[in-house]
Scaffold this motif. Structure first.
Motif, mmCIF file in Angstrom:
data_model
loop_
_atom_site.group_PDB
_atom_site.id
_atom_site.type_symbol
_atom_site.label_atom_id
_atom_site.label_comp_id
_atom_site.label_asym_id
_atom_site.label_seq_id
_atom_site.Cartn_x
_atom_site.Cartn_y
_atom_site.Cartn_z
ATOM 1 N N TYR A 157 -4.688 -2.965 9.731
ATOM 2 C CA TYR A 157 -3.706 -3.011 8.630
ATOM 3 C C TYR A 157 -3.935 -3.720 7.515
ATOM 4 O O TYR A 157 -4.600 -4.918 7.471
ATOM 5 C CB TYR A 157 -2.363 -3.670 9.277
ATOM 6 N N ASN A 158 -3.785 -3.280 6.180
ATOM 7 C CA ASN A 158 -4.100 -3.739 5.107
ATOM 8 C C ASN A 158 -2.785 -4.181 4.154
ATOM 9 O O ASN A 158 -1.776 -3.360 4.055
ATOM 10 C CB ASN A 158 -4.764 -2.811 4.145
ATOM 11 N N SER A 159 -2.450 -5.437 4.280
ATOM 12 C CA SER A 159 -1.334 -5.876 3.559
ATOM 13 C C SER A 159 -1.204 -6.032 1.967
ATOM 14 O O SER A 159 -0.406 -6.423 1.211
ATOM 15 C CB SER A 159 -0.791 -7.434 4.068
ATOM 16 N N LEU A 160 -2.507 -5.898 1.369
ATOM 17 C CA LEU A 160 -3.004 -6.278 0.074
ATOM 18 C C LEU A 160 -2.351 -5.264 -0.945
ATOM 19 O O LEU A 160 -1.877 -5.421 -2.008
ATOM 20 C CB LEU A 160 -4.401 -6.168 -0.112
ATOM 21 N N ASN A 161 -1.980 -4.001 -0.337
ATOM 22 C CA ASN A 161 -1.592 -2.957 -1.337
ATOM 23 C C ASN A 161 0.117 -2.948 -1.388
ATOM 24 O O ASN A 161 0.854 -1.995 -1.779
ATOM 25 C CB ASN A 161 -1.992 -1.530 -1.119
ATOM 26 N N LYS A 162 0.551 -3.705 -0.201
ATOM 27 C CA LYS A 162 2.160 -3.852 -0.276
ATOM 28 C C LYS A 162 2.658 -4.869 -1.347
ATOM 29 O O LYS A 162 2.039 -5.838 -1.440
ATOM 30 C CB LYS A 162 2.518 -4.241 1.214
ATOM 31 N N PRO A 163 4.052 -4.861 -1.917
ATOM 32 C CA PRO A 163 4.997 -3.802 -1.524
ATOM 33 C C PRO A 163 4.578 -2.389 -2.488
ATOM 34 O O PRO A 163 4.032 -2.630 -3.285
ATOM 35 C CB PRO A 163 6.055 -4.250 -1.966
ATOM 36 N N LEU A 164 4.850 -1.394 -1.732
ATOM 37 C CA LEU A 164 4.688 -0.002 -2.506
ATOM 38 C C LEU A 164 5.932 0.270 -3.255
ATOM 39 O O LEU A 164 7.038 -0.372 -2.983
ATOM 40 C CB LEU A 164 4.509 1.080 -1.444
ATOM 41 N N GLU A 165 6.007 0.905 -4.407
ATOM 42 C CA GLU A 165 7.010 1.242 -5.052
ATOM 43 C C GLU A 165 7.409 2.406 -4.676
ATOM 44 O O GLU A 165 6.846 3.474 -4.709
ATOM 45 C CB GLU A 165 6.398 1.377 -6.590
ATOM 46 N N GLN A 210 10.896 -0.472 4.919
ATOM 47 C CA GLN A 210 10.412 -1.641 5.396
ATOM 48 C C GLN A 210 9.078 -1.834 5.271
ATOM 49 O O GLN A 210 8.321 -2.610 4.713
ATOM 50 C CB GLN A 210 11.050 -2.173 6.611
ATOM 51 N N TYR A 211 8.330 -0.603 5.974
ATOM 52 C CA TYR A 211 6.978 -0.625 5.734
ATOM 53 C C TYR A 211 6.450 -0.790 4.446
ATOM 54 O O TYR A 211 5.477 -1.335 3.936
ATOM 55 C CB TYR A 211 6.397 0.937 6.533
ATOM 56 N N ALA A 212 7.018 0.158 3.493
ATOM 57 C CA ALA A 212 6.630 -0.074 2.135
ATOM 58 C C ALA A 212 6.654 -1.380 1.462
ATOM 59 O O ALA A 212 5.776 -1.682 0.495
ATOM 60 C CB ALA A 212 7.258 1.034 1.225
ATOM 61 N N GLN A 213 7.638 -2.116 2.065
ATOM 62 C CA GLN A 213 7.994 -3.539 1.312
ATOM 63 C C GLN A 213 7.053 -4.465 2.134
ATOM 64 O O GLN A 213 6.844 -5.769 1.643
ATOM 65 C CB GLN A 213 9.448 -3.889 1.715
ATOM 66 N N GLY A 214 6.359 -4.093 3.161
ATOM 67 C CA GLY A 214 5.315 -4.980 3.877
ATOM 68 C C GLY A 214 6.160 -5.842 4.956
ATOM 69 O O GLY A 214 5.335 -6.683 5.477
ATOM 70 N N LEU A 215 7.137 -5.169 5.304
ATOM 71 C CA LEU A 215 7.915 -6.072 6.311
ATOM 72 C C LEU A 215 7.482 -5.297 7.638
ATOM 73 O O LEU A 215 8.175 -6.004 8.875
ATOM 74 C CB LEU A 215 9.366 -5.952 5.964
ATOM 75 N N VAL A 216 7.021 -4.107 7.983
ATOM 76 C CA VAL A 216 6.588 -3.755 9.182
ATOM 77 C C VAL A 216 5.142 -3.552 9.020
ATOM 78 O O VAL A 216 4.673 -2.711 8.449
ATOM 79 C CB VAL A 216 7.107 -2.364 9.207
ATOM 80 N N THR A 217 4.467 -4.105 9.773
ATOM 81 C CA THR A 217 3.150 -3.983 10.003
ATOM 82 C C THR A 217 2.756 -2.845 11.140
ATOM 83 O O THR A 217 3.479 -2.608 12.232
ATOM 84 C CB THR A 217 2.349 -5.392 10.538
ATOM 85 N N VAL A 218 1.629 -2.549 10.952
ATOM 86 C CA VAL A 218 1.068 -1.154 11.989
ATOM 87 C C VAL A 218 0.151 -1.684 12.630
ATOM 88 O O VAL A 218 -0.974 -2.306 12.121
ATOM 89 C CB VAL A 218 0.810 -0.049 11.053
ATOM 90 N N GLU A 219 0.254 -1.655 13.882
ATOM 91 C CA GLU A 219 -0.923 -1.869 14.861
ATOM 92 C C GLU A 219 -1.615 -0.345 15.141
ATOM 93 O O GLU A 219 -0.752 0.381 15.609
ATOM 94 C CB GLU A 219 -0.485 -2.283 16.116
ATOM 95 N N SER A 220 -2.884 -0.291 15.264
ATOM 96 C CA SER A 220 -3.627 0.938 15.382
ATOM 97 C C SER A 220 -4.815 0.615 15.922
ATOM 98 O O SER A 220 -5.455 -0.296 15.598
ATOM 99 C CB SER A 220 -3.585 1.995 14.311
ATOM 100 N N GLY A 221 -5.519 1.553 16.911
ATOM 101 C CA GLY A 221 -6.878 1.505 17.251
ATOM 102 C C GLY A 221 -7.927 2.189 16.286
ATOM 103 O O GLY A 221 -8.907 2.068 16.595
ATOM 104 N N GLU A 277 -0.250 4.380 6.731
ATOM 105 C CA GLU A 277 -1.074 3.427 6.862
ATOM 106 C C GLU A 277 -2.637 4.009 6.795
ATOM 107 O O GLU A 277 -3.457 3.439 5.964
ATOM 108 C CB GLU A 277 -1.056 2.369 7.983
ATOM 109 N N SER A 278 -2.801 4.914 7.379
ATOM 110 C CA SER A 278 -4.228 5.655 7.462
ATOM 111 C C SER A 278 -4.625 6.078 6.162
ATOM 112 O O SER A 278 -5.472 6.170 5.809
ATOM 113 C CB SER A 278 -4.458 6.462 8.734
ATOM 114 N N ILE A 279 -3.557 6.786 5.512
ATOM 115 C CA ILE A 279 -3.620 7.534 4.395
ATOM 116 C C ILE A 279 -3.998 6.554 3.352
ATOM 117 O O ILE A 279 -4.854 6.828 2.316
ATOM 118 C CB ILE A 279 -2.473 8.529 4.107
ATOM 119 N N TYR A 280 -3.320 5.319 3.116
ATOM 120 C CA TYR A 280 -3.374 4.454 2.356
ATOM 121 C C TYR A 280 -4.823 3.825 2.166
ATOM 122 O O TYR A 280 -5.238 2.992 1.144
ATOM 123 C CB TYR A 280 -2.449 3.426 2.227
#
Length: 351
Positions: free
Chosen positions: A71-79, A56-67, A27-30
């Motif tokens: 989290y950005n949902s706009l680029n999901k799903p990933l191919e 599931q993360y790539a599909q947008g089904l697993v969100t990422v919590e980080s300090g 998620e940080s890389i994207y």
């Protein structure tokens, strides 16, 4: 980039039973500010549910919590492009053209059939990149890291300034150092072959600008190394003899022996969860592979006769001190591992 298209960078993230760290890293890389990259996750036959969770993360089904980011949902799903080891070892059989798809819209999964270790696991992915993709650079990145949004921009800009630069390292902070995020873990390193040890600049220091000057260094920590494609093609990849630990130092020395420079770039930054793959510092694996066997292999390969002599004296006292420490802890098995590793370090170098 400066008056030209941004060079393409392939980012390799090695996963083994660590999907939670991996998806935070991904998620940080994207969210980086760089227009031309692709991400490859190479999985070393994880025994947990890493692959389903990463998908599931790539599909947008697993969100990422980080300090460190939102989290950005706009680029999901990933191919997702998934290749088992038997398939991706022969890139000519892969007909899909992976290059035209936008950087933040795809994820390449390389699935190894066994745990090949850090060295060979990353090598397999790097060979895939060199054979199948048009990348100018390869970034090998630990899955237990979080990157700053300007990471690639700063590293690539610095590498493009000088044809003699072979690889680049960022400023590495501890992910969490007693509640702080501004404590430096790695800012480049000098290496003393007379004692077989490196000395990191600014290690364990709160960042107050004291390591903000770019400089050539002797070695680069393997958690984040940006390689030029032509350097890897000329020098080679990690030596799988090491399996894990010291393969990065070995490759750094080979790159320098071929006339290239290693550059520390402080404007590029990452945060590293130091040691999450270790059960403990004195685990059998670390004692065997890191402290003893691999250090001996490296020293036998690169040190002069005089340096080997001084190192041997230093190392005997160093090793005995650790064995005594383990005996005081009534840990006889770990002590035996240290002694066994001496023999293997010498014998394995002859392979």
């Amino acid at each position: 980039m400066k008056n030209k298209a941004a060079p393409q960078v392939s980012i390799i993230v090695l996963n083994w039973n660590g999907w939670e760290d991996t998806v935070e890293c991904l998620e940080s890389i994207y969210q980086i500010k760089y227009p031309n990259y692709e991400i490859l996750v190479v999985d070393n036959a994880s025994q947990d549910d890493s692959i389903p969770k990463i998908k599931q993360y790539a599909q947008g089904l697993v969100t990422v919590e980080s300090g460190f980011f939102e989290y950005n949902s706009l680029n999901k799903p990933l191919e997702v492009f998934e290749f088992p080891e038997k398939e991706y070892l022969n890139p000519e059989n892969i007909k899909t053209d992976l290059n035209p798809i936008p950087s933040d819209k795809k994820l390449i999964l390389l699935l190894n059939n066994e745990n090949h270790g850090y060295a060979k696991g990353n090598n397999l992915a790097m060979n895939f990149v060199l054979d199948k993709l048009d990348s100018d650079y390869i970034l090998v990145l630990n899955n237990d890291t979080v990157v700053h949004e300007n990471l690639l921009l700063e590293m690539v800009n610095a590498a493009e300034e000088d044809v003699n630069i072979g690889c680049v390292t960022p400023k590495v902070y501890y992910y969490d150092y007693k509640g702080r995020r501004d404590v430096i873990s790695h800012a480049g390193e000098t290496f003393n072959l007379y004692i077989g040890r490196g000395k990191r600049f600014c290690k364990d220091q709160v960042d107050d600008g004291q390591c903000d000057q770019s400089r050539p260094v002797d070695t680069i920590e393997g958690c984040s190394i940006l390689f030029k494609r032509e350097v890897l093609e000329k020098v080679g990849l990690f030596d799988p003899l090491y399996f894990a630990y010291w393969e990065d130092t070995d490759l750094c020395f080979r790159i320098r022996e071929n006339g290239y420079k290693l550059l520390y770039v402080p404007q590029a930054r990452i945060w590293h969860k130091i040691g999450v793959s270790w059960d403990s510092y004195f685990s059998y694996f670390v004692i065997y592979h890191y402290l003893v066997r691999n250090r001996l292999i490296f020293m036998w390969r690169f040190a002069s006769r005089l340096q080997k002599t001084t190192f041997s004296i230093f190392f005997i006292f160093y090793l005995l001190a650790n064995i005594i420490l383990m005996l005081l802890k009534e840990d006889l098995e770990t002590s035996k591992e240290g002694l066994r590793a001496i023999s293997d370090g010498i014998n394995d170098f002859r392979i």
